[in-house]
Design a protein around this motif. Structure first.
Motif, mmCIF file in Angstrom:
data_model
loop_
_atom_site.group_PDB
_atom_site.id
_atom_site.type_symbol
_atom_site.label_atom_id
_atom_site.label_comp_id
_atom_site.label_asym_id
_atom_site.label_seq_id
_atom_site.Cartn_x
_atom_site.Cartn_y
_atom_site.Cartn_z
ATOM 1 N N ARG A 57 0.833 -1.203 0.000
ATOM 2 C CA ARG A 57 0.000 0.000 0.000
ATOM 3 C C ARG A 57 0.877 1.266 0.000
ATOM 4 N N TYR A 58 0.613 2.184 -0.953
ATOM 5 C CA TYR A 58 1.360 3.445 -1.012
ATOM 6 C C TYR A 58 1.173 4.238 0.276
ATOM 7 N N GLY A 59 2.255 4.876 0.711
ATOM 8 C CA GLY A 59 2.175 5.760 1.878
ATOM 9 C C GLY A 59 2.364 5.033 3.191
ATOM 10 N N THR A 60 2.583 3.715 3.135
ATOM 11 C CA THR A 60 2.733 2.976 4.393
ATOM 12 C C THR A 60 4.174 2.484 4.539
ATOM 13 N N LYS A 61 4.511 2.086 5.784
ATOM 14 C CA LYS A 61 5.869 1.624 6.077
ATOM 15 C C LYS A 61 6.145 0.295 5.389
ATOM 16 N N PHE A 62 7.377 0.146 4.919
ATOM 17 C CA PHE A 62 7.804 -1.158 4.418
ATOM 18 C C PHE A 62 8.980 -1.607 5.278
ATOM 19 N N ARG A 63 8.841 -2.747 5.939
ATOM 20 C CA ARG A 63 9.879 -3.230 6.864
ATOM 21 C C ARG A 63 11.052 -3.829 6.096
ATOM 22 N N CYS A 64 12.267 -3.367 6.411
ATOM 23 C CA CYS A 64 13.485 -3.963 5.853
ATOM 24 C C CYS A 64 14.172 -4.703 7.000
ATOM 25 N N LYS A 65 15.335 -5.293 6.688
ATOM 26 C CA LYS A 65 16.024 -6.094 7.705
ATOM 27 C C LYS A 65 16.402 -5.235 8.921
ATOM 28 N N ASN A 66 16.890 -4.002 8.657
ATOM 29 C CA ASN A 66 17.423 -3.191 9.766
ATOM 30 C C ASN A 66 16.650 -1.899 9.997
ATOM 31 N N GLY A 67 15.409 -1.845 9.613
ATOM 32 C CA GLY A 67 14.630 -0.620 9.813
ATOM 33 C C GLY A 67 13.465 -0.614 8.845
#
Ligand SMILES: C[S@@+](CC[C@H](N)C(=O)[O-])C[C@H]1O[C@@H](n2cnc3c(N)ncnc32)[C@H](O)[C@@H]1O
Length: 301
Positions: A57-67
């Motif tokens: 979803r645009y505008g939302t957080k995307f979780r990566c490995k370190n943040g």
């Protein structure tokens, strides 16, 4: 994905250009092109595989490995901040002033030269969409070809036409009497003034010119006057950030009784001055950051 407000989408799809917001100072524009060999976006928080963001979803957080990062839809403003430079570009304060002074709105038909990197072009395109049009000209063929690719991948093709042409020599081609407004961002804008006059609507129109040096402005204004343009003004957009500081001053804070008498005037004070600290905004005397001068003029029939 769309640069136009009316075509906004909810989720990332293959082929979209997205803005990856990493932190306050770092953003990336990324084309999610699954066929181009590149398969991931690399950030300081870790790699983001293209496949994993499809449908996000645009505008939302995307979780990566370190943040985490935010995935945003592109806008002309975000594009100006993240675009690949091919030339000097116009930035948001000057762009805003140009859109307002040229009186651009949905439906306007506008000429621009040169196209450069297309920073201003994106803002004009969004303003005049969906029924207006931007005709943009540059004599550097590679820049025109590159911008034509961007027009297509950014969904601007119905609103923008990019042409390879030397406006000093060839003017605005077949556009005589067609344009509501014209913006010149050229080294010698005065050579384009007679052509611009021909391309503006016979009922009149607005012209703007961006030049870094005052000598360019002087020559342009002279030419504008000679060709019957009126309301010629030149201005400069400067950001004047206010510095918030805590100041300490000696103040007399009277008691209720003292406040109601003439004791202070008579120098018979009992309450001494006390030091008072308060937050205040300091206006800078000098404002660095000259980008250029903006000259605007009207042509009336
Ligand atoms: C400073 S750039 C324009 C930047 C643009 N406003 C932007 O925001 O990205 C100036 C452009 O004018 C083009 N140019 C210079 N002389 C020209 C001419 N005679 N006809 C058409 N384009 C010209 C250059 O090739 C260059 O790309």
């Amino acid at each position: 994905m769309s640069f136009f407000n009316q075509n906004r989408k909810d989720t990332v799809a293959a082929g979209d250009v997205i803005i990856v917001y990493i932190d306050f100072t770092t953003m990336l524009a990324v084309h999610v092109d699954l066929s181009a060999g590149k398969t991931a976006i690399h950030t300081k928080y870790g790699a983001i595989p293209f496949q994993s963001i499809i449908g996000h979803r645009y505008g939302t957080k995307f979780r990566c490995k370190n943040g985490y990062v935010q995935l945003l839809q592109p806008t002309p403003e975000l594009w100006t901040k993240t675009m690949p430079f091919r030339t000097q570009i116009l930035y948001l304060p000057d762009i805003s002033m140009i859109l307002m002074q040229l009186d651009l709105k949905p439906g306007s038909v506008v000429g621009e030269s040169g196209t450069g990197s297309g920073s201003l072009s994106h803002a004009i395109a969004r303003t005049v969409a969906p029924h207006g049009h931007l005709f943009t000209f540059d004599y550097h063929e590679l820049r025109v070809l590159q911008f034509q690719k961007e027009i297509n991948s950014h969904g601007l093709a119905s609103v923008v036409t990019a042409q390879h042409s030397d406006v000093y020599k060839d003017g605005y081609g077949t556009l005589d009497g067609v344009l509501d407004a014209i913006l010149l961002d050229l080294p010698c804008p005065w050579f384009a003034v007679p052509h611009a006059k021909k391309a503006l609507k016979k009922s009149g129109g607005r012209l703007g010119s961006f030049s870094p040096c005052i000598e360019q402005v002087q020559r342009t204004c002279k030419e504008l006057k000679a060709h019957g343009f009126k309301d010629i003004v030149t201005l400069e957009c400067l950001m004047r950030p206010l510095e918030v500081k805590t100041l300490t001053m000696n103040c007399w804070i009277p008691t209720q009784a003292e406040a109601n008498t003439d004791e202070r005037r008579d120098n018979k004070l009992k309450t001494p001055f006390s030091q008072v600290s308060f937050p205040t905004a300091i206006v800078p005397w000098e404002v660095p950051g000259h980008s250029g001068f903006l000259t605007f003029a009207s042509f009336y029939s």
